[in-house]
Design a protein around this motif. Structure first.
Motif, PDB file in Angstrom:
ATOM      1  N   ILE A  54      -5.347  -4.385   8.109  1.00  0.00           N
ATOM      2  CA  ILE A  54      -5.355  -5.643   7.826  1.00  0.00           C
ATOM      3  C   ILE A  54      -6.289  -5.731   6.522  1.00  0.00           C
ATOM      4  CG2 ILE A  54      -5.895  -8.113   8.275  1.00  0.00           C
ATOM      5  CD1 ILE A  54      -4.790  -7.221  11.189  1.00  0.00           C
ATOM      6  N   CYS A  55      -7.370  -5.428   6.752  1.00  0.00           N
ATOM      7  CA  CYS A  55      -8.552  -5.497   5.536  1.00  0.00           C
ATOM      8  C   CYS A  55      -8.083  -4.785   4.314  1.00  0.00           C
ATOM      9  CB  CYS A  55      -9.764  -4.945   6.021  1.00  0.00           C
ATOM     10  SG  CYS A  55     -10.972  -6.078   6.930  1.00  0.00           S
ATOM     11  N   LEU A  56      -7.405  -3.576   4.633  1.00  0.00           N
ATOM     12  CA  LEU A  56      -7.045  -2.981   3.316  1.00  0.00           C
ATOM     13  C   LEU A  56      -6.014  -3.717   2.558  1.00  0.00           C
ATOM     14  CD1 LEU A  56      -6.640  -0.083   1.617  1.00  0.00           C
ATOM     15  CD2 LEU A  56      -5.042   0.585   3.367  1.00  0.00           C
ATOM     16  N   PHE A  57      -4.960  -4.201   3.210  1.00  0.00           N
ATOM     17  CA  PHE A  57      -3.891  -4.913   2.438  1.00  0.00           C
ATOM     18  C   PHE A  57      -4.140  -6.379   2.144  1.00  0.00           C
ATOM     19  CE2 PHE A  57      -1.531  -1.865   5.117  1.00  0.00           C
ATOM     20  CZ  PHE A  57      -0.828  -0.949   3.996  1.00  0.00           C
ATOM     21  N   SER A  58      -5.501  -6.746   2.470  1.00  0.00           N
ATOM     22  CA  SER A  58      -6.054  -8.119   2.060  1.00  0.00           C
ATOM     23  C   SER A  58      -6.924  -7.728   1.125  1.00  0.00           C
ATOM     24  CB  SER A  58      -6.631  -8.878   3.291  1.00  0.00           C
ATOM     25  OG  SER A  58      -5.842  -9.122   4.356  1.00  0.00           O
ATOM     26  N   ARG A  59      -7.376  -6.301   0.525  1.00  0.00           N
ATOM     27  CA  ARG A  59      -8.152  -6.282  -0.448  1.00  0.00           C
ATOM     28  C   ARG A  59      -9.757  -6.558   0.067  1.00  0.00           C
ATOM     29  NH1 ARG A  59      -6.451  -4.818  -5.468  1.00  0.00           N
ATOM     30  NH2 ARG A  59      -8.458  -5.578  -6.464  1.00  0.00           N
TER      31      ARG A  59
END
Length: 354
Positions: free
Chosen positions: A47-52
């Motif tokens: 989730i963090c990765l794809f939310s930058r």
């Protein structure tokens, strides 16, 4: 989908909405070859990765945090760098430094920048609280600005750029705890817990034999950047935005509409960045689960990861063994989930009017 939900973002096609869900399944399949369990942790990292955003992981030694992150980098076909933070680590050891290089044919000398370990797509900052503040600050600038400054020159970091910092909660001697303002730069603070009996049994069986697993890349950098753009296009209704705001504003001591137990137990609460990360995280979580829009349940599921390092409980709470997670649970329980209940509640009317 409501009209205000559709107005808040571009309409996603079914194919677009399913891409992140399918990617999650493939990533979990590849990680499952090496990592046993920890699906909740992996989901929050994705989730963090794809939310930058960036993640702080906290857990005792030996829970495969480093292995999890390095394996994730392989499944995403991204460059990976691990920095072991120590008390003698200097900013230049992290960002890189300028060296004098001589052209042997002409004898001309010039400065050339030698990149440090920050120049990777995924950076593991191992035991970030064991290095002095000036080195921590160099990392935090890179996280926020996605660049490093050496001398008068700025150097862009690769994209995507994703930092995962670890902390050991059981050894605090000789550490430099991150101030709350610096912890706020991390989208999530994730607790890595001990495995269950069955999971630990499987870990023991796999790691003491001759079995080896090959992890195959699932996504390339260009595809990840595209998925990051899709996350921001996910519609979200005004009600869900108000719900996220309600959770965050109830952490702020002394504000209108704040529950009595917050005034009694909390030193200070979360800032506006918490709302932004709750909403972005909710959008990413919706796509990861194959949905087209954000639900209240997405905000509830991410509330602890977003808020636990942005609010500080006071001495009275600590003396009673009450953690920030306990307060967040009580806030969620005290917040109506339906639009009508939330808008009619007198306490939340004060929050909306403040």
């Amino acid at each position: 989908m409501t009209q205000d939900a559709a107005a808040n973002g571009e309409m996603l096609s079914e194919a677009d909405a399913s891409r992140l869900h399918e990617a999650r399944q493939r990533i979990l399949e590849q990680l499952g070859k090496v990592i046993v369990g920890q699906e909740h942790v992996i989901d929050e990292i994705l989730i963090c990765l794809f939310s930058r955003g960036h993640v702080m992981l906290e857990g005792v030694p030996g829970l495969a945090k480093t292995l999890m992150i390095s394996t994730l980098a392989k499944t995403l076909d991204l460059s990976f760098s691990r920095i072991q933070f120590t008390p003698d680590l200097m900013p230049a050891d992290v960002t890189g430094t300028e060296i004098i290089e001589e052209d042997k044919s002409t004898g001309h000398r010039e400065f050339r920048f030698m990149q440090g370990p920050l120049f990777a797509n995924i950076v593991l900052a191992d035991e970030i609280n064991r290095t002095p503040p000036k080195t921590q600050a160099a990392l935090l600038e890179a996280m926020q600005e996605r660049q490093v400054t050496v001398g008068r020159n700025r150097h862009e970091l690769p994209d995507p750029f994703f930092v995962l910092a670890t902390q050991n909660p059981i050894e605090q001697e000789g550490t430099y705890p991150l101030p709350e303002a610096q912890q706020d730069r991390f989208m999530f603070k994730v607790f890595v817990e001990y495995p269950s009996f069955d999971e630990e049994f499987e870990v023991a069986r796999r790691t003491t034999g001759t079995q080896t697993s090959v992890v195959e890349p699932v996504l390339a950098a260009e595809e990840i950047l595209r998925l990051q753009q899709l996350v921001r296009q996910v519609p979200i209704s005004d009600h869900v935005v108000r719900y996220a705001l309600s959770l965050v504003r109830q952490t702020r001591v002394g504000s209108d509409g704040v529950p009595d137990f917050v005034d009694e137990l909390v030193g200070w609460g979360a800032g506006p960045r918490a709302v932004q990360f709750l909403i972005l995280g909710g959008k990413a979580r919706a796509l990861l689960e194959g949905r087209f829009h954000v639900q209240v349940e997405d905000i509830q599921a991410l509330a602890k990861a977003v808020l636990r390092h942005r609010m500080v409980v006071n001495f009275a709470a600590e003396s009673d063994g009450i953690s920030s997670d306990d307060v967040i649970e009580r806030i969620i329980a005290a917040t109506p989930t339906t639009e009508d209940e939330l808008s009619r509640d007198a306490r939340f009317q004060k929050i909306f009017a403040s």
